[in-house]
Design a protein around this motif. Structure first.
Motif, PDB file in Angstrom:
ATOM      1  N   ALA A 217       0.823  -1.208   0.000  1.00 56.47           N
ATOM      2  CA  ALA A 217       0.000   0.000   0.000  1.00 56.47           C
ATOM      3  C   ALA A 217       0.860   1.262   0.000  1.00 56.47           C
ATOM      4  O   ALA A 217       0.419   2.326  -0.457  1.00 56.47           O
ATOM      5  N   VAL A 218       2.086   1.160   0.502  1.00 55.54           N
ATOM      6  CA  VAL A 218       2.993   2.315   0.525  1.00 55.54           C
ATOM      7  C   VAL A 218       3.240   2.843  -0.880  1.00 55.54           C
ATOM      8  O   VAL A 218       3.480   4.048  -1.078  1.00 55.54           O
ATOM      9  N   TYR A 219       3.161   1.961  -1.880  1.00 55.09           N
ATOM     10  CA  TYR A 219       3.496   2.336  -3.246  1.00 55.09           C
ATOM     11  C   TYR A 219       2.296   2.862  -4.034  1.00 55.09           C
ATOM     12  O   TYR A 219       2.433   3.181  -5.216  1.00 55.09           O
ATOM     13  N   VAL A 220       1.142   2.957  -3.382  1.00 57.65           N
ATOM     14  CA  VAL A 220      -0.024   3.578  -4.008  1.00 57.65           C
ATOM     15  C   VAL A 220      -0.052   5.037  -3.561  1.00 57.65           C
ATOM     16  O   VAL A 220      -0.093   5.307  -2.358  1.00 57.65           O
ATOM     17  N   PRO A 221      -0.004   5.991  -4.476  1.00 52.01           N
ATOM     18  CA  PRO A 221       0.068   7.406  -4.086  1.00 52.01           C
ATOM     19  C   PRO A 221      -1.047   7.807  -3.129  1.00 52.01           C
ATOM     20  O   PRO A 221      -2.198   7.371  -3.278  1.00 52.01           O
ATOM     21  N   GLU A 222      -0.676   8.600  -2.127  1.00 55.23           N
ATOM     22  CA  GLU A 222      -1.646   9.063  -1.137  1.00 55.23           C
ATOM     23  C   GLU A 222      -2.861   9.696  -1.812  1.00 55.23           C
ATOM     24  O   GLU A 222      -2.722  10.502  -2.735  1.00 55.23           O
ATOM     25  N   GLY A 223      -4.045   9.311  -1.357  1.00 53.64           N
ATOM     26  CA  GLY A 223      -5.280   9.845  -1.911  1.00 53.64           C
ATOM     27  C   GLY A 223      -5.844   9.029  -3.054  1.00 53.64           C
ATOM     28  O   GLY A 223      -7.026   9.155  -3.387  1.00 53.64           O
TER      29      GLY A 223
END
Length: 240
Positions: A217-223
């Motif tokens: 999930a860290v690699y999915v851009p915030e928002g």
């Protein structure tokens, strides 16, 4: 299987060829709970005082050291891994390998994090929300087995200023014995490497050299919403 019965001789030294990040101590912040306060208690003393522990297990080197040290201290210890879509498959395989090597029972809790809209909306505090979700699952599974004390592998190099999950640890009443003992990531790797050799295990059997790996999930851009597709793309981009 390894018969680990004594904690005598557990070292907390560190090799000299480690990165600055892994050897540094990150200071406490206001979000750090009593279970994570730096230098609160030596690891050996904590384990001798708490004879029955549930370890929130990830398959990484930090929680692997907790399992091994708890066995060395003669604790009744049980590992709990919460499996979600955020983790690559190798994490579960590694966790099972360590639990088998140490002859520690491992419970794998299947949890549908993608059904939690607040987490998957991917807000700035996603890490906090996800940690809270995970420790709710761990506590419920551990309570069903008669465990009330939950520990995790947060170490002294983990920076509360950059990790919103510290707030979730404090709220959940989780204890982080490695951080309380002042053990950095470098300390952890050094101790584990010694334990692998001491018990005749192959190098890396207890994940002493395993690189740190954040969740997908860290690699999915915030928002940006977290979905099966976005997680699959994150895994593909990293060759997983």
């Amino acid at each position: 299987m390894v018969d680990v019965t004594k904690i005598d001789g557990l070292e907390e030294g560190a090799p000299r060829d480690v990165s600055d990040f892994e050897s540094r101590v990150a200071e406490d912040t206001e979000d750090v709970g009593p279970g994570q306060h730096l230098f609160g208690e030596p690891l050996e003393m904590y384990l001798l005082r708490e004879p029955k522990l549930a370890v929130a297990f990830s398959g990484g080197c930090d929680s692997s050291l907790l399992l091994a040290a708890a066995k060395l201290a003669g604790c009744e210890v049980h590992a709990y891994l919460v499996k979600t879509a955020f983790q690559p498959a190798f994490e579960l395989a590694d966790a099972r390998a360590v639990a088998d090597a140490l002859d520690v029972p491992l419970t794998v809790v299947e949890a549908d994090v993608l059904a939690d809209g607040a987490i998957c909306a991917n807000p700035p505090d996603r890490c906090y929300r996800c940690k809270r979700f995970i420790f709710q699952e761990v506590r419920a599974a551990a309570a069903a087995d008669g465990f009330t004390v939950i520990v995790d592998g947060t170490n002294a190099s983990d920076d509360p200023a950059r990790r919103p999950g510290f707030k979730a640890l404090a709220e959940a009443g989780v204890v982080s014995p490695l951080r309380r003992a002042g053990m950095t990531k470098a300390n952890v790797r050094h101790v584990l490497a010694g334990l692998e050799e001491r018990f005749g295990l192959a190098p890396g059997a207890l994940m002493a050299a395993k690189p740190s790996f954040p969740c997908l999930a860290v690699y999915v851009p915030e928002g940006e919403p977290i979905t099966e597709a976005s997680l699959a793309e994150a895994a593909r981009a990293r060759g997983l």
